[in-house]
Design a protein around this motif. Sequence first.
Motif, PDB file in Angstrom:
ATOM      1  N   ASP A   1       0.871  -1.170   0.000  1.00 33.79           N
ATOM      2  CA  ASP A   1       0.000   0.000   0.000  1.00 33.79           C
ATOM      3  C   ASP A   1       0.909   1.221   0.000  1.00 33.79           C
ATOM      4  OD1 ASP A   1      -2.163  -1.757   0.249  1.00 33.79           O
ATOM      5  OD2 ASP A   1      -2.025  -1.739   2.431  1.00 33.79           O
ATOM      6  N   GLY A   2       1.285   1.648  -1.194  1.00 34.15           N
ATOM      7  CA  GLY A   2       2.244   2.740  -1.350  1.00 34.15           C
ATOM      8  C   GLY A   2       3.138   2.450  -2.536  1.00 34.15           C
ATOM      9  N   THR A   3       3.945   3.420  -2.919  1.00 31.77           N
ATOM     10  CA  THR A   3       4.817   3.247  -4.080  1.00 31.77           C
ATOM     11  C   THR A   3       6.122   2.565  -3.684  1.00 31.77           C
ATOM     12  OG1 THR A   3       5.882   5.396  -3.777  1.00 31.77           O
ATOM     13  CG2 THR A   3       3.878   5.346  -5.129  1.00 31.77           C
ATOM     14  N   GLN A   4       6.744   1.910  -4.651  1.00 32.64           N
ATOM     15  CA  GLN A   4       8.007   1.238  -4.375  1.00 32.64           C
ATOM     16  C   GLN A   4       9.086   2.233  -3.981  1.00 32.64           C
ATOM     17  OE1 GLN A   4       9.155  -1.981  -6.938  1.00 32.64           O
ATOM     18  NE2 GLN A   4      11.324  -1.519  -6.765  1.00 32.64           N
ATOM     19  N   CYS A   5       9.122   3.399  -4.639  1.00 34.96           N
ATOM     20  CA  CYS A   5      10.165   4.374  -4.306  1.00 34.96           C
ATOM     21  C   CYS A   5       9.978   4.915  -2.890  1.00 34.96           C
ATOM     22  CB  CYS A   5      10.219   5.505  -5.331  1.00 34.96           C
ATOM     23  SG  CYS A   5       8.692   6.434  -5.554  1.00 34.96           S
ATOM     24  N   SER A   6       8.734   4.983  -2.431  1.00 34.73           N
ATOM     25  CA  SER A   6       8.491   5.418  -1.059  1.00 34.73           C
ATOM     26  C   SER A   6       9.016   4.385  -0.072  1.00 34.73           C
ATOM     27  CB  SER A   6       6.991   5.641  -0.833  1.00 34.73           C
ATOM     28  OG  SER A   6       6.733   6.004   0.508  1.00 34.73           O
ATOM     29  N   VAL A   7       8.722   3.118  -0.335  1.00 31.55           N
ATOM     30  CA  VAL A   7       9.202   2.048   0.543  1.00 31.55           C
ATOM     31  C   VAL A   7      10.729   1.995   0.540  1.00 31.55           C
ATOM     32  CG1 VAL A   7       9.202  -0.453   0.917  1.00 31.55           C
ATOM     33  CG2 VAL A   7       7.084   0.712   0.289  1.00 31.55           C
ATOM     34  N   MET A   8      11.341   2.339  -0.598  1.00 26.57           N
ATOM     35  CA  MET A   8      12.800   2.301  -0.712  1.00 26.57           C
ATOM     36  C   MET A   8      13.472   3.553  -0.145  1.00 26.57           C
ATOM     37  SD  MET A   8      13.139   0.547  -4.491  1.00 26.57           S
ATOM     38  CE  MET A   8      14.924   0.735  -4.588  1.00 26.57           C
ATOM     39  N   GLY A   9      12.668   4.509   0.330  1.00 21.39           N
ATOM     40  CA  GLY A   9      13.255   5.618   1.076  1.00 21.39           C
ATOM     41  C   GLY A   9      13.275   6.973   0.418  1.00 21.39           C
ATOM     42  N   LEU A  10      12.735   7.094  -0.819  1.00 22.45           N
ATOM     43  CA  LEU A  10      12.751   8.402  -1.475  1.00 22.45           C
ATOM     44  C   LEU A  10      11.574   8.502  -2.453  1.00 22.45           C
ATOM     45  CD1 LEU A  10      14.703  10.882  -1.291  1.00 22.45           C
ATOM     46  CD2 LEU A  10      15.598  10.157  -3.499  1.00 22.45           C
ATOM     47  N   PRO A  11      10.389   8.870  -1.954  1.00 20.79           N
ATOM     48  CA  PRO A  11       9.220   8.969  -2.840  1.00 20.79           C
ATOM     49  C   PRO A  11       9.379  10.099  -3.854  1.00 20.79           C
ATOM     50  CG  PRO A  11       8.669   9.679  -0.600  1.00 20.79           C
ATOM     51  CD  PRO A  11      10.058   9.144  -0.552  1.00 20.79           C
ATOM     52  N   LYS A  12       9.396   9.745  -5.132  1.00 21.60           N
ATOM     53  CA  LYS A  12       9.681  10.729  -6.180  1.00 21.60           C
ATOM     54  C   LYS A  12       8.714  11.909  -6.156  1.00 21.60           C
ATOM     55  CE  LYS A  12      11.464   7.452  -9.640  1.00 21.60           C
ATOM     56  NZ  LYS A  12      11.197   6.906 -10.990  1.00 21.60           N
ATOM     57  N   HIS A  13       7.419  11.607  -6.066  1.00 22.19           N
ATOM     58  CA  HIS A  13       6.419  12.677  -6.120  1.00 22.19           C
ATOM     59  C   HIS A  13       6.597  13.653  -4.965  1.00 22.19           C
ATOM     60  CE1 HIS A  13       4.859   9.430  -3.605  1.00 22.19           C
ATOM     61  NE2 HIS A  13       4.185  10.350  -2.950  1.00 22.19           N
ATOM     62  N   LEU A  14       6.977  13.132  -3.809  1.00 23.85           N
ATOM     63  CA  LEU A  14       7.165  13.984  -2.633  1.00 23.85           C
ATOM     64  C   LEU A  14       8.428  14.826  -2.771  1.00 23.85           C
ATOM     65  CD1 LEU A  14       6.059  14.748   0.129  1.00 23.85           C
ATOM     66  CD2 LEU A  14       7.359  12.854   1.115  1.00 23.85           C
ATOM     67  N   VAL A  15       9.511  14.211  -3.232  1.00 19.29           N
ATOM     68  CA  VAL A  15      10.768  14.943  -3.434  1.00 19.29           C
ATOM     69  C   VAL A  15      10.556  16.097  -4.407  1.00 19.29           C
ATOM     70  CG1 VAL A  15      13.118  14.796  -4.352  1.00 19.29           C
ATOM     71  CG2 VAL A  15      12.231  12.963  -2.910  1.00 19.29           C
ATOM     72  N   LEU A  16       9.874  15.816  -5.505  1.00 21.94           N
ATOM     73  CA  LEU A  16       9.651  16.845  -6.521  1.00 21.94           C
ATOM     74  C   LEU A  16       8.826  17.998  -5.955  1.00 21.94           C
ATOM     75  CD1 LEU A  16      10.312  17.368  -9.504  1.00 21.94           C
ATOM     76  CD2 LEU A  16       8.092  16.358 -10.081  1.00 21.94           C
ATOM     77  N   ARG A  17       7.755  17.673  -5.251  1.00 23.81           N
ATOM     78  CA  ARG A  17       6.905  18.726  -4.677  1.00 23.81           C
ATOM     79  C   ARG A  17       7.670  19.582  -3.673  1.00 23.81           C
ATOM     80  NH1 ARG A  17       3.962  19.018  -0.027  1.00 23.81           N
ATOM     81  NH2 ARG A  17       3.830  16.778   0.392  1.00 23.81           N
ATOM     82  N   LEU A  18       8.443  18.941  -2.816  1.00 20.73           N
ATOM     83  CA  LEU A  18       9.166  19.690  -1.787  1.00 20.73           C
ATOM     84  C   LEU A  18      10.296  20.530  -2.380  1.00 20.73           C
ATOM     85  CD1 LEU A  18       9.276  16.992   1.049  1.00 20.73           C
ATOM     86  CD2 LEU A  18       7.706  18.932   0.816  1.00 20.73           C
ATOM     87  N   MET A  19      10.954  20.019  -3.417  1.00 21.34           N
ATOM     88  CA  MET A  19      11.991  20.818  -4.077  1.00 21.34           C
ATOM     89  C   MET A  19      11.387  22.079  -4.681  1.00 21.34           C
ATOM     90  SD  MET A  19      14.889  18.410  -5.867  1.00 21.34           S
ATOM     91  CE  MET A  19      13.817  17.694  -7.100  1.00 21.34           C
ATOM     92  N   LEU A  20      10.236  21.937  -5.322  1.00 15.53           N
ATOM     93  CA  LEU A  20       9.575  23.101  -5.921  1.00 15.53           C
ATOM     94  C   LEU A  20       9.174  24.110  -4.848  1.00 15.53           C
ATOM     95  CD1 LEU A  20       7.336  21.277  -8.558  1.00 15.53           C
ATOM     96  CD2 LEU A  20       9.303  22.745  -9.048  1.00 15.53           C
ATOM     97  N   GLU A  21       8.652  23.612  -3.730  1.00 14.31           N
ATOM     98  CA  GLU A  21       8.254  24.509  -2.641  1.00 14.31           C
ATOM     99  C   GLU A  21       9.464  25.237  -2.064  1.00 14.31           C
ATOM    100  OE1 GLU A  21       5.924  22.608   0.385  1.00 14.31           O
ATOM    101  OE2 GLU A  21       4.537  21.714  -1.059  1.00 14.31           O
ATOM    102  N   ALA A  22      10.532  24.491  -1.798  1.00 15.40           N
ATOM    103  CA  ALA A  22      11.719  25.108  -1.201  1.00 15.40           C
ATOM    104  C   ALA A  22      12.368  26.114  -2.147  1.00 15.40           C
ATOM    105  CB  ALA A  22      12.723  24.027  -0.805  1.00 15.40           C
ATOM    106  N   ALA A  23      12.310  25.814  -3.442  1.00 18.68           N
ATOM    107  CA  ALA A  23      12.909  26.712  -4.437  1.00 18.68           C
ATOM    108  C   ALA A  23      12.020  27.908  -4.745  1.00 18.68           C
ATOM    109  CB  ALA A  23      13.203  25.939  -5.720  1.00 18.68           C
ATOM    110  N   GLY A  24      10.781  27.882  -4.245  1.00 20.58           N
ATOM    111  CA  GLY A  24       9.852  28.977  -4.516  1.00 20.58           C
ATOM    112  C   GLY A  24       9.343  28.984  -5.937  1.00 20.58           C
ATOM    113  N   LEU A  25       9.271  27.804  -6.543  1.00 16.90           N
ATOM    114  CA  LEU A  25       8.824  27.708  -7.943  1.00 16.90           C
ATOM    115  C   LEU A  25       7.333  27.369  -8.028  1.00 16.90           C
ATOM    116  CD1 LEU A  25      11.877  25.720  -9.357  1.00 16.90           C
ATOM    117  CD2 LEU A  25      11.334  28.129  -9.761  1.00 16.90           C
TER     118      LEU A  25
END
Length: 214
Positions: free
Chosen positions: A190-214
């Motif tokens: 119940d969840g994505t493989q990348c999340s289980v492996m320690g780095l959920p792509k969708h979350l990383v992308l969203r947070l990078m955009l937020e931190a960069a102010g984009l």
Amino acid sequence: MTSAVDQQRVAGLRSQRIILGSSSFARKQIMTELGKEHGFSYEVRTADIDEKAIRDPNPEMLVRLLARAKREAIIAKMKAAGEPLQGLLITCDQVVVHEERILEKPGSVDEAHEYIDGYGRSPASTVGAVLATDLGSGRAAEDVETSYIHFRPIPEDVRARLIEEGEVFYCAGGLMIEHPLVEPHIERMDGTQCSVMGLPKHLVLRLMLEAAGL
């Protein structure tokens, strides 16, 4: 489908210096995939902190605290080296929760056997924090994601082979869902493989955009 506006925002990352604060092979593999998908490159820094010195009984708070501590350690290293504080720094941490216990990296062969054997009794969850920080402005964005893995019993000979290989000692809870010896024993996730492996792509992308102010 990614909208035109979102594509423009993501394109803004291509001019950014992006730093992954992790030595994890799995996280580097996922970050490389994410970079190829969206056209950005990244470099790696390591925090080298004593993770066991930071404790909290709440798994979500624990991984947040560890991700923040890794950020501070990497920033301190960069300052000590006279390196300019520029770019987006991604730090993260993950624990496995099983039967109400927080499991980190196994500290012994017996502990690794205990962890992996237990997954056949009841589902395990991965709790992972991702923290993105714009080093220039100090703007940061963080979040936690939880996924659940349901296993069939993992035979003793499979556990022994995994432990002999040694990679389980570098994974929270000794959990390696991507390993060919483990995959046949996964009932469902119940969840994505990348999340289980320690780095959920969708979350990383969203947070990078937020931190960069984009």
